[in-house]
Enzyme design. Structure first.
Site, PDB file in Angstrom:
ATOM      1  N   HIS A  55       2.357   4.108   0.026  1.00 53.61           N
ATOM      2  CA  HIS A  55       3.563   4.273  -0.786  1.00 53.61           C
ATOM      3  C   HIS A  55       3.832   5.731  -1.162  1.00 53.61           C
ATOM      4  O   HIS A  55       4.916   6.038  -1.643  1.00 53.61           O
ATOM      5  CB  HIS A  55       3.454   3.434  -2.059  1.00 53.61           C
ATOM      6  CG  HIS A  55       3.360   1.967  -1.806  1.00 53.61           C
ATOM      7  ND1 HIS A  55       4.367   1.241  -1.207  1.00 53.61           N
ATOM      8  CD2 HIS A  55       2.361   1.076  -2.050  1.00 53.61           C
ATOM      9  CE1 HIS A  55       4.007  -0.022  -1.101  1.00 53.61           C
ATOM     10  NE2 HIS A  55       2.792  -0.150  -1.610  1.00 53.61           N
ATOM     11  N   ASP A  91      -9.945  11.214  11.836  1.00 55.16           N
ATOM     12  CA  ASP A  91     -10.235  12.519  12.428  1.00 55.16           C
ATOM     13  C   ASP A  91      -9.983  13.654  11.440  1.00 55.16           C
ATOM     14  O   ASP A  91     -10.578  14.736  11.555  1.00 55.16           O
ATOM     15  CB  ASP A  91      -9.407  12.726  13.699  1.00 55.16           C
ATOM     16  CG  ASP A  91      -9.928  11.922  14.877  1.00 55.16           C
ATOM     17  OD1 ASP A  91     -11.086  11.470  14.815  1.00 55.16           O
ATOM     18  OD2 ASP A  91      -9.177  11.734  15.856  1.00 55.16           O
ATOM     19  N   GLU A 164      -3.499  -9.377  -0.698  1.00 51.52           N
ATOM     20  CA  GLU A 164      -2.247  -9.314  -1.443  1.00 51.52           C
ATOM     21  C   GLU A 164      -1.458 -10.620  -1.449  1.00 51.52           C
ATOM     22  O   GLU A 164      -1.054 -11.047  -2.535  1.00 51.52           O
ATOM     23  CB  GLU A 164      -1.419  -8.124  -0.930  1.00 51.52           C
ATOM     24  CG  GLU A 164      -2.147  -6.811  -1.227  1.00 51.52           C
ATOM     25  CD  GLU A 164      -1.524  -5.590  -0.583  1.00 51.52           C
ATOM     26  OE1 GLU A 164      -0.775  -4.890  -1.284  1.00 51.52           O
ATOM     27  OE2 GLU A 164      -1.799  -5.347   0.604  1.00 51.52           O
ATOM     28  N   ASP A 190       1.662  -6.945  -5.558  1.00 54.87           N
ATOM     29  CA  ASP A 190       2.116  -7.651  -4.351  1.00 54.87           C
ATOM     30  C   ASP A 190       1.799  -9.129  -4.431  1.00 54.87           C
ATOM     31  O   ASP A 190       2.597  -9.973  -3.990  1.00 54.87           O
ATOM     32  CB  ASP A 190       1.456  -7.028  -3.119  1.00 54.87           C
ATOM     33  CG  ASP A 190       2.113  -5.731  -2.712  1.00 54.87           C
ATOM     34  OD1 ASP A 190       3.242  -5.757  -2.199  1.00 54.87           O
ATOM     35  OD2 ASP A 190       1.495  -4.665  -2.907  1.00 54.87           O
TER      36      ASP A 190
END
Length: 270
Positions: A55, A91, A164, A190
């Site tokens: 988000h 990475d 969720e 959620d």
């Protein structure tokens, strides 16, 4: 931190160690693209920071800088990221990932494979599918590449999955039992929306779902986590087995700014 002839290893495995420590952990979701906030969370005494790249608005370059800030300040940092960003986030040197909307054990197992490197046939362990490239920050731009980096990553990178919707609540025990899943975090907002309660996660049906999930994860021997915005919530969830609690940096900052603004108005009321 691990030091050697090449300096401090950039890949911090402290998050996974904390999840299995048995300690109660308190940290912060941060969606603001600011390495300074990561440092401030460390200096304030929080146990961890989660960079919210689901988000939040940070790009990967800023995410890498925030991971550096956490490493330098001595606070474990996880990244909540979308699945398409897993490889590049790893990475960049993330020592822990938090993946949203994991609804089944099969989904969780697939995520584990994406996070673990492949192993030679004669080596024991979870056999993954992560692509190998030792030129990035996680491997010290080649300074820590090769089998040692593969081993450190496979053994040290933490995976937390987020439960969720109600479907995931029903599958909580099976999800938590997946080898390679180190923690399970409930997203109460959620979950409440998916249950038709909008953002009212304090309603009884949502709280029952949270309790079921926390107890199932604890019974599986994994670290149960949940959003807790105050001491009362944290105490309730701890009673159900939770020991990983997160609040939100913007909520903390906005509350502090509001208090300062109100104090300023009070000082001018004469």
């Amino acid at each position: 931190m691990t030091a050697g002839s090449f300096g401090i290893h950039p890949l911090d495995t402290g998050f996974r160690e904390a999840l299995y420590s048995g300690r109660r952990l308190r940290g912060v979701f941060n969606g603001l693209p600011s390495p300074a906030i990561v440092e401030m969370c460390a200096f304030a005494g929080f146990d961890f920071v989660v960079l919210d790249n689901e988000h939040g608005i940070a790009d990967l370059q800023t995410t890498e800088h925030m991971l550096r800030a956490g490493r330098a300040a001595g606070i474990p940092v996880a990244v909540r990221c979308l699945e398409q960003d897993i490889a590049r986030t790893l990475d960049a040197g993330a020592g822990a990932l938090k993946i949203p909307m994991v609804n089944s054990a099969e989904h969780a197992a697939a995520l584990v494979r994406r996070i673990k490197y492949p192993l030679p046939p004669d080596q024991a362990g979870i056999r993954g599918e992560r692509g190998s490239a030792f030129s990035g920050r996680a491997a010290g731009y080649g300074a820590f590449g090769g089998p040692a980096h593969t081993k450190r990553s496979n053994e040290g990178i933490a995976l937390m999955v987020m439960i969720e919707p109600p479907q995931a609540v029903a599958n909580a025990a099976a999800i938590a039992a997946v080898p390679g899943v180190d923690g399970v975090f409930i997203g109460p907002n959620d979950l409440a929306h998916a249950m038709g309660c909008e953002n009212r996660w304090q309603e009884a049906p949502v709280q029952r779902a949270i309790e079921h999930t926390l107890r199932a994860v604890a019974a599986a021997g994994k670290c149960p986590g949940v959003l807790a915005l105050g001491a009362e919530e944290e105490a309730r969830y701890a009673g159900w087995g939770a020991r990983y609690f997160a609040t939100v940096s913007t909520a903390i900052i906005t509350r502090a700014l509001r208090e300062a603004a109100q104090q300023g108005r009070a000082a001018l009321s004469y």
